[in-house]
Design a protein around this motif. Structure first.
Motif, PDB file in Angstrom:
ATOM      1  N   VAL A  25       0.831  -1.208   0.000  1.00 49.15           N
ATOM      2  CA  VAL A  25       0.000   0.000   0.000  1.00 49.15           C
ATOM      3  C   VAL A  25       0.864   1.257   0.000  1.00 49.15           C
ATOM      4  N   ASP A  26       1.532   1.541   1.113  1.00 49.79           N
ATOM      5  CA  ASP A  26       2.310   2.776   1.227  1.00 49.79           C
ATOM      6  C   ASP A  26       3.506   2.739   0.287  1.00 49.79           C
ATOM      7  N   GLY A  27       3.549   3.675  -0.642  1.00 52.80           N
ATOM      8  CA  GLY A  27       4.611   3.707  -1.636  1.00 52.80           C
ATOM      9  C   GLY A  27       4.268   2.965  -2.909  1.00 52.80           C
ATOM     10  N   VAL A  28       3.054   2.403  -2.976  1.00 50.81           N
ATOM     11  CA  VAL A  28       2.571   1.724  -4.184  1.00 50.81           C
ATOM     12  C   VAL A  28       1.184   2.263  -4.533  1.00 50.81           C
ATOM     13  N   LEU A  29       0.200   1.952  -3.694  1.00 46.86           N
ATOM     14  CA  LEU A  29      -1.150   2.500  -3.887  1.00 46.86           C
ATOM     15  C   LEU A  29      -1.257   3.937  -3.391  1.00 46.86           C
ATOM     16  N   THR A  30      -0.328   4.346  -2.549  1.00 49.90           N
ATOM     17  CA  THR A  30      -0.258   5.742  -2.093  1.00 49.90           C
ATOM     18  C   THR A  30       1.123   6.279  -2.426  1.00 49.90           C
ATOM     19  N   ASP A  31       1.298   7.583  -2.222  1.00 50.75           N
ATOM     20  CA  ASP A  31       2.597   8.192  -2.524  1.00 50.75           C
ATOM     21  C   ASP A  31       3.659   7.894  -1.465  1.00 50.75           C
ATOM     22  N   GLY A  32       3.282   7.145  -0.443  1.00 48.27           N
ATOM     23  CA  GLY A  32       4.240   6.771   0.595  1.00 48.27           C
ATOM     24  C   GLY A  32       4.273   7.735   1.754  1.00 48.27           C
ATOM     25  N   GLY A  33       3.642   8.887   1.598  1.00 47.83           N
ATOM     26  CA  GLY A  33       3.577   9.835   2.705  1.00 47.83           C
ATOM     27  C   GLY A  33       2.577   9.367   3.745  1.00 47.83           C
ATOM     28  N   TRP A 147       9.848  -5.105 -14.157  1.00 47.77           N
ATOM     29  CA  TRP A 147       9.295  -3.920 -14.816  1.00 47.77           C
ATOM     30  C   TRP A 147       9.122  -2.812 -13.783  1.00 47.77           C
ATOM     31  N   VAL A 148       9.443  -1.577 -14.170  1.00 52.49           N
ATOM     32  CA  VAL A 148       9.263  -0.394 -13.325  1.00 52.49           C
ATOM     33  C   VAL A 148       8.316   0.548 -14.051  1.00 52.49           C
ATOM     34  N   SER A 149       7.291   0.991 -13.362  1.00 52.11           N
ATOM     35  CA  SER A 149       6.297   1.883 -13.973  1.00 52.11           C
ATOM     36  C   SER A 149       6.904   3.235 -14.295  1.00 52.11           C
ATOM     37  N   GLN A 150       6.276   3.934 -15.203  1.00 51.00           N
ATOM     38  CA  GLN A 150       6.669   5.317 -15.487  1.00 51.00           C
ATOM     39  C   GLN A 150       5.945   6.271 -14.547  1.00 51.00           C
ATOM     40  N   ARG A 151       4.683   5.959 -14.239  1.00 47.58           N
ATOM     41  CA  ARG A 151       3.899   6.790 -13.328  1.00 47.58           C
ATOM     42  C   ARG A 151       4.333   6.501 -11.904  1.00 47.58           C
ATOM     43  N   GLY A 152       4.172   7.488 -11.050  1.00 51.69           N
ATOM     44  CA  GLY A 152       4.613   7.369  -9.673  1.00 51.69           C
ATOM     45  C   GLY A 152       3.645   6.619  -8.781  1.00 51.69           C
ATOM     46  N   ALA A 153       4.147   6.257  -7.625  1.00 50.62           N
ATOM     47  CA  ALA A 153       3.334   5.598  -6.596  1.00 50.62           C
ATOM     48  C   ALA A 153       2.203   6.523  -6.184  1.00 50.62           C
ATOM     49  N   GLY A 154       1.003   5.968  -6.085  1.00 51.40           N
ATOM     50  CA  GLY A 154      -0.153   6.771  -5.719  1.00 51.40           C
ATOM     51  C   GLY A 154      -0.555   7.759  -6.785  1.00 51.40           C
ATOM     52  N   ALA A 155       0.011   7.643  -7.978  1.00 50.63           N
ATOM     53  CA  ALA A 155      -0.267   8.568  -9.074  1.00 50.63           C
ATOM     54  C   ALA A 155      -0.453   7.831 -10.399  1.00 50.63           C
ATOM     55  N   GLY A 156      -0.947   6.602 -10.324  1.00 47.72           N
ATOM     56  CA  GLY A 156      -1.213   5.834 -11.532  1.00 47.72           C
ATOM     57  C   GLY A 156      -0.264   4.695 -11.809  1.00 47.72           C
ATOM     58  N   ALA A 157       0.709   4.439 -10.943  1.00 48.62           N
ATOM     59  CA  ALA A 157       1.638   3.323 -11.153  1.00 48.62           C
ATOM     60  C   ALA A 157       0.899   1.990 -11.195  1.00 48.62           C
TER      61      ALA A 157
END
Length: 181
Positions: A25-33, A147-157
Motif C-alpha cells: 500500500v504505502d509507496g505503491v497505492l499511495t505516494d508513501g507519505g 518492470w518499473v512503472s513510469q507513473r509514480g506511486a499513488g499517481a497511476g503506477a
C-alpha cells in the motif's frame, strides 16, 4: 483497435500467466507519505486511475490482493469500495501472508505478480512470476523488478501495471471496447 499502452514483448510474455496481483500500500497505492490528523487518525490519498484499473483486473479474472505492514480505517474503506477481499494488513512478515492468500485462491507463485517499493516487499517480489515497482522504489527493489512503472506511486503506477496485465492476458481491447460503447 490498437491499444495505446506499449510494453516490450518480453515483459508481456512474462506477465501472461498472472492470475493474482499482490500489492503493497504505502509507496505503491499511495505516494508513501503518512498523514495524521490532530486526533491521530491516519489519512491516505489514493488515485482513481489505480482504483479503476483494479476493477478492470477483477472483471478480467485477475484477483487483486493487498499485503501491507500497516492497517488503517482509511485503507479498509478504500479496499472495501474497490471490492478487494483478499488482504493481509498489519503484517511485517509478508511472504507467509501472501502465501496464505495464494493458497486460498488455489494458486502458486508462478501465477502471481507483485508490486512493492521497499525491503519488506522483497520476499514477494523475488517469489512472484512477475515483479513490479514504482520509479521511487528503493534501488534494491528496482534492481529485482522485471518492470518499473513510469507513473509514480499513488499517481497511476498501479493502473499502468493493471494495463500491462490486461494486455498480457488478452483482456485490454475487450475492456476498452466496452468502455467506448
Amino acid at each position: 483497435m490498437n491499444p495505446v499502452p506499449s510494453f516490450s514483448p518480453e515483459v508481456l510474455l512474462r506477465a501472461q500467466p498472472v492470475k493474482v496481483l499482490l500489492l503493497d500500500v504505502d509507496g505503491v497505492l499511495t505516494d508513501g507519505g503518512l498523514y495524521f490528523s490532530e486526533a491521530g487518525e491516519t489519512l491516505k490519498r489514493f488515485h482513481t486511475l489505480d482504483g479503476h484499473g483494479l476493477k478492470l483486473l477483477q472483471r478480467a479474472g485477475i484477483t487483486p490482493a493487498v499485503v501491507s505492514g500497516r492497517d488503517s480505517a482509511a485503507l479498509r474503506m478504500r479496499l472495501q469500495a474497490l471490492g478487494i477481499t483478499h488482504l493481509r494488513l498489519g503484517t511485517e512478515d509478508k511472504a507467509p501472508a501472501a502465501q496464505a492468500i495464494l493458497q486460498s485462491l488455489g494458486l502458486g507463485w508462478d501465477a502471481a505478480a507483485a508490486m512493492g517499493d521497499d525491503w519488506p516487499d522483497l520476499p514477494l517480489l523475488t517469489r512472484a512470476a512477475f515483479a513490479a515497482a514504482p520509479p521511487e522504489a528503493h534501488p534494491e527493489v528496482r534492481a529485482r523488478a522485471h518492470w518499473v512503472s513510469q507513473r509514480g506511486a499513488g499517481a497511476g503506477a498501479v493502473r499502468e501495471l493493471c494495463d500491462l496485465l490486461l494486455l498480457a492476458s488478452g483482456h485490454y481491447t475487450r475492456e476498452l471496447e466496452a468502455a467506448l460503447r
